[in-house]
Design a protein around this motif. Structure first.
Motif, PDB file in Angstrom:
ATOM      1  N   ALA A  66      21.066  -8.450 -17.987  1.00 51.05           N
ATOM      2  CA  ALA A  66      19.656  -9.818 -17.927  1.00 51.05           C
ATOM      3  C   ALA A  66      20.122  -9.851 -19.307  1.00 51.05           C
ATOM      4  N   PRO A  67      19.455 -11.622 -19.011  1.00 52.12           N
ATOM      5  CA  PRO A  67      19.222 -11.920 -17.658  1.00 52.12           C
ATOM      6  C   PRO A  67      20.121 -12.758 -17.018  1.00 52.12           C
ATOM      7  N   LYS A  68      21.349 -11.929 -16.842  1.00 53.37           N
ATOM      8  CA  LYS A  68      22.374 -13.573 -15.843  1.00 53.37           C
ATOM      9  C   LYS A  68      22.821 -11.815 -15.385  1.00 53.37           C
ATOM     10  N   GLN A  69      23.276 -12.972 -13.207  1.00 54.28           N
ATOM     11  CA  GLN A  69      23.086 -11.778 -12.818  1.00 54.28           C
ATOM     12  C   GLN A  69      24.932 -11.397 -13.208  1.00 54.28           C
ATOM     13  N   VAL A  70      24.580  -9.739 -12.057  1.00 50.79           N
ATOM     14  CA  VAL A  70      26.238  -9.332 -12.895  1.00 50.79           C
ATOM     15  C   VAL A  70      27.325  -9.974 -11.739  1.00 50.79           C
ATOM     16  N   ASP A  71      28.483 -10.112 -12.212  1.00 58.08           N
ATOM     17  CA  ASP A  71      29.606 -10.705 -11.352  1.00 58.08           C
ATOM     18  C   ASP A  71      30.497  -8.965 -11.158  1.00 58.08           C
ATOM     19  N   LEU A  72      30.253  -9.072  -9.632  1.00 59.43           N
ATOM     20  CA  LEU A  72      30.070  -7.588  -8.765  1.00 59.43           C
ATOM     21  C   LEU A  72      31.396  -7.352  -8.782  1.00 59.43           C
ATOM     22  N   SER A  73      32.434  -8.939  -8.450  1.00 57.81           N
ATOM     23  CA  SER A  73      33.602  -8.929  -8.482  1.00 57.81           C
ATOM     24  C   SER A  73      34.226  -8.200  -9.752  1.00 57.81           C
ATOM     25  N   ALA A  74      34.185  -8.737 -10.694  1.00 56.79           N
ATOM     26  CA  ALA A  74      34.963  -8.867 -11.644  1.00 56.79           C
ATOM     27  C   ALA A  74      34.767  -7.647 -12.392  1.00 56.79           C
ATOM     28  N   ALA A  75      33.302  -6.504 -12.244  1.00 54.06           N
ATOM     29  CA  ALA A  75      33.648  -5.366 -11.949  1.00 54.06           C
ATOM     30  C   ALA A  75      34.181  -4.622 -11.083  1.00 54.06           C
ATOM     31  N   ARG A  76      34.272  -5.183 -10.108  1.00 59.68           N
ATOM     32  CA  ARG A  76      34.934  -4.589  -9.110  1.00 59.68           C
ATOM     33  C   ARG A  76      36.558  -4.019  -9.848  1.00 59.68           C
ATOM     34  N   ALA A  77      37.057  -5.236  -9.629  1.00 63.52           N
ATOM     35  CA  ALA A  77      38.593  -5.600 -10.456  1.00 63.52           C
ATOM     36  C   ALA A  77      38.831  -5.197 -11.288  1.00 63.52           C
ATOM     37  N   ALA A  78      38.028  -5.151 -12.831  1.00 66.34           N
ATOM     38  CA  ALA A  78      37.867  -4.455 -13.329  1.00 66.34           C
ATOM     39  C   ALA A  78      38.364  -2.868 -13.622  1.00 66.34           C
ATOM     40  N   VAL A  79      37.715  -1.843 -12.827  1.00 64.43           N
ATOM     41  CA  VAL A  79      37.184  -0.557 -12.547  1.00 64.43           C
ATOM     42  C   VAL A  79      38.360  -0.314 -11.961  1.00 64.43           C
ATOM     43  N   SER A  80      39.095  -1.047 -10.675  1.00 71.84           N
ATOM     44  CA  SER A  80      39.609  -0.884 -10.063  1.00 71.84           C
ATOM     45  C   SER A  80      41.293  -1.071 -11.040  1.00 71.84           C
ATOM     46  N   GLY A  81      41.074  -1.598 -12.000  1.00 74.86           N
ATOM     47  CA  GLY A  81      42.922  -1.237 -12.509  1.00 74.86           C
ATOM     48  C   GLY A  81      42.507  -0.072 -13.416  1.00 74.86           C
ATOM     49  N   LEU A  82      41.403   0.484 -13.418  1.00 74.00           N
ATOM     50  CA  LEU A  82      42.190   1.783 -13.939  1.00 74.00           C
ATOM     51  C   LEU A  82      42.713   3.207 -12.877  1.00 74.00           C
ATOM     52  N   GLU A  83      43.183   4.119 -13.227  1.00 78.13           N
ATOM     53  CA  GLU A  83      43.622   5.528 -12.460  1.00 78.13           C
ATOM     54  C   GLU A  83      42.055   6.343 -12.238  1.00 78.13           C
ATOM     55  N   LEU A  84      41.216   5.662 -11.708  1.00 78.61           N
ATOM     56  CA  LEU A  84      40.417   6.770 -11.558  1.00 78.61           C
ATOM     57  C   LEU A  84      39.660   6.623  -9.839  1.00 78.61           C
ATOM     58  N   GLY A  85      39.436   7.535  -9.303  1.00 81.90           N
ATOM     59  CA  GLY A  85      39.145   7.948  -7.917  1.00 81.90           C
ATOM     60  C   GLY A  85      38.541   7.649  -7.274  1.00 81.90           C
ATOM     61  N   ASP A  86      38.328   6.882  -6.703  1.00 84.75           N
ATOM     62  CA  ASP A  86      37.134   6.335  -5.559  1.00 84.75           C
ATOM     63  C   ASP A  86      36.348   5.652  -6.441  1.00 84.75           C
ATOM     64  N   PRO A  87      36.735   4.300  -7.415  1.00 83.64           N
ATOM     65  CA  PRO A  87      35.697   3.435  -7.863  1.00 83.64           C
ATOM     66  C   PRO A  87      35.174   2.966  -6.939  1.00 83.64           C
ATOM     67  N   GLN A  88      33.619   2.821  -7.036  1.00 85.15           N
ATOM     68  CA  GLN A  88      32.649   1.890  -6.511  1.00 85.15           C
ATOM     69  C   GLN A  88      31.888   0.960  -7.416  1.00 85.15           C
ATOM     70  N   VAL A  89      31.455  -0.081  -7.194  1.00 84.09           N
ATOM     71  CA  VAL A  89      30.176  -0.355  -8.338  1.00 84.09           C
ATOM     72  C   VAL A  89      29.512  -1.109  -6.943  1.00 84.09           C
ATOM     73  N   GLN A  90      27.915  -0.908  -7.792  1.00 88.99           N
ATOM     74  CA  GLN A  90      27.015  -1.141  -5.974  1.00 88.99           C
ATOM     75  C   GLN A  90      26.111  -2.057  -7.363  1.00 88.99           C
ATOM     76  N   GLY A  91      25.358  -3.612  -6.699  1.00 85.40           N
ATOM     77  CA  GLY A  91      24.357  -3.486  -7.347  1.00 85.40           C
ATOM     78  C   GLY A  91      22.762  -3.364  -6.810  1.00 85.40           C
ATOM     79  N   PHE A  92      22.145  -3.875  -7.511  1.00 80.81           N
ATOM     80  CA  PHE A  92      20.422  -2.873  -7.117  1.00 80.81           C
ATOM     81  C   PHE A  92      19.848  -3.689  -7.842  1.00 80.81           C
ATOM     82  N   GLY A  93      17.916  -3.724  -7.777  1.00 77.96           N
ATOM     83  CA  GLY A  93      17.533  -4.713  -8.468  1.00 77.96           C
ATOM     84  C   GLY A  93      17.246  -5.619  -8.063  1.00 77.96           C
ATOM     85  N   ASP A  94      17.621  -6.610  -9.271  1.00 78.29           N
ATOM     86  CA  ASP A  94      16.845  -7.917  -8.981  1.00 78.29           C
ATOM     87  C   ASP A  94      18.698  -9.353  -9.715  1.00 78.29           C
TER      88      ASP A  94
END
Length: 320
Positions: A66-94
């Motif tokens: 806030a107050p900027k909108q979350v860039d969900l695509s960039a967040a998913r790309a960043a998390v998917s680059g790590l060796e994590l199991g089943d990473p998920q990024v979900q927006g909510f609220g405003d």
């Protein structure tokens, strides 16, 4: 031609009972295949299902840009680059907040992994405010899985009691057999398409149970009325008549719900896609089971018509 509902015939005369045996074979094969796919390989707690973090354990991190909108695509790309199991990024609220869920690697320190995730998200999104990570342990996940299955079982049991109270025992048994049929096939779809099985999916299955029961009650209610009206009509013809009389209502209700869910699946993003697909399948299979699972149980068992009883179907009475 308007309204378009005039396209539907006022009265249909399909012989549903005639294909009951063929439908029973298809249903039996589908149920066996669904059970096998959902339970094999047997890996606790979920067997062959693709369980989400709710049932397998993991970490949840909430963030805000806030107050900027979350860039969900960039967040998913960043998390998917790590060796994590089943990473998920979900927006909510405003739209300025998001939730990141993942499974830390086996043996890794949860706090260190969380710090690493926060670091890559900060690089991808810029100024970010994080809440404290919420860790879901394996024990809690197992309890959630058991509670979800207990909720499904209790819902089916209560449906049996309700139908038994409102109609007769054979109606209740027919409705419960149809519910088991719908639930097992829904689990099969989840397993075959590797959809995530989570608490949201459990809620979708409970909704499927409610829809299927509602459709079955409509058919049973019309059947009970016709049993009083046509006391000499053969039971198989009464069942066909009752289903045909409620068919237009069933098509309109089901099609309306499917259209709404299709829009949710297309525009709701990956988070809601699985739930929407489960609900659409549940509506279709719930309509099918009302006709070819619940009603044939009544045909085989027989029902009472006042002081007389309509005898169950005998093999010699089956017409090709």
């Amino acid at each position: 031609m308007w309204p378009l509902i005039r396209i539907l015939p006022v009265k249909t005369n399909f012989q549903f009972v005639r294909f009951a045996k063929f439908a029973a074979v298809i249903s039996a094969v589908a149920v066996i295949a669904s059970l096998a796919r959902a339970m094999i390989p047997f890996e606790p707690p979920c067997g062959g299902l693709n369980c989400g973090i709710d049932f397998t354990g993991g970490t949840v991190i909430e963030l805000s840009t806030a107050p900027k909108q979350v860039d969900l695509s960039a967040a998913r790309a960043a998390v998917s680059g790590l060796e994590l199991g089943d990473p998920q990024v979900q927006g909510f609220g405003d739209g300025t907040a998001a939730m990141v869920r993942y499974q830390p690697p086996a043996g890794a320190n949860a706090d260190q992994v969380a710090e690493q995730v926060r670091g890559v998200l900060t690089q991808a999104l810029g100024q970010v405010r994080f809440d404290a990570p919420d860790v879901v342990g394996a024990k809690v996940s197992g309890e959630l899985f058991q509670s979800g299955l207990m909720a499904l079982g209790l819902a089916i049991l209560l449906m049996l009691v309700y139908i038994w109270f409102r109609f007769e025992l054979q109606f209740g048994v027919g409705a419960v057999v149809a519910l088991f049929h719908d639930v097992i096939l829904t689990f099969g779809i989840i397993a075959f398409f590797r959809l995530e099985f989570s608490l949201t999916t459990v809620a979708a299955i409970l909704t499927v149970i409610g829809y299927s029961m509602n459709d079955t009650v409509v058919v049973f209610d019309r059947l009970r009325e016709n049993l009083r009206k046509y006391k000499r009509m053969p039971l198989r013809e009464l069942i066909d008549l009752s289903i045909n009389e409620t068919l237009s209502r069933t098509i309109i209700t089901g099609l309306t719900a499917v259209l709404a869910l299709a829009g949710l699946a297309v525009f709701g993003g990956p988070t809601l896609f699985g739930m929407s697909l489960v609900l659409m399948f549940g509506i279709v299979i719930g309509t099918y089971s009302s006709i070819y699972v619940a009603a044939p149980v009544i045909l085989l068992w027989g029902v009472k018509r006042g002081e007389e009883e309509a005898q169950p179907l005998k093999p010699a009475d089956v017409r090709p």
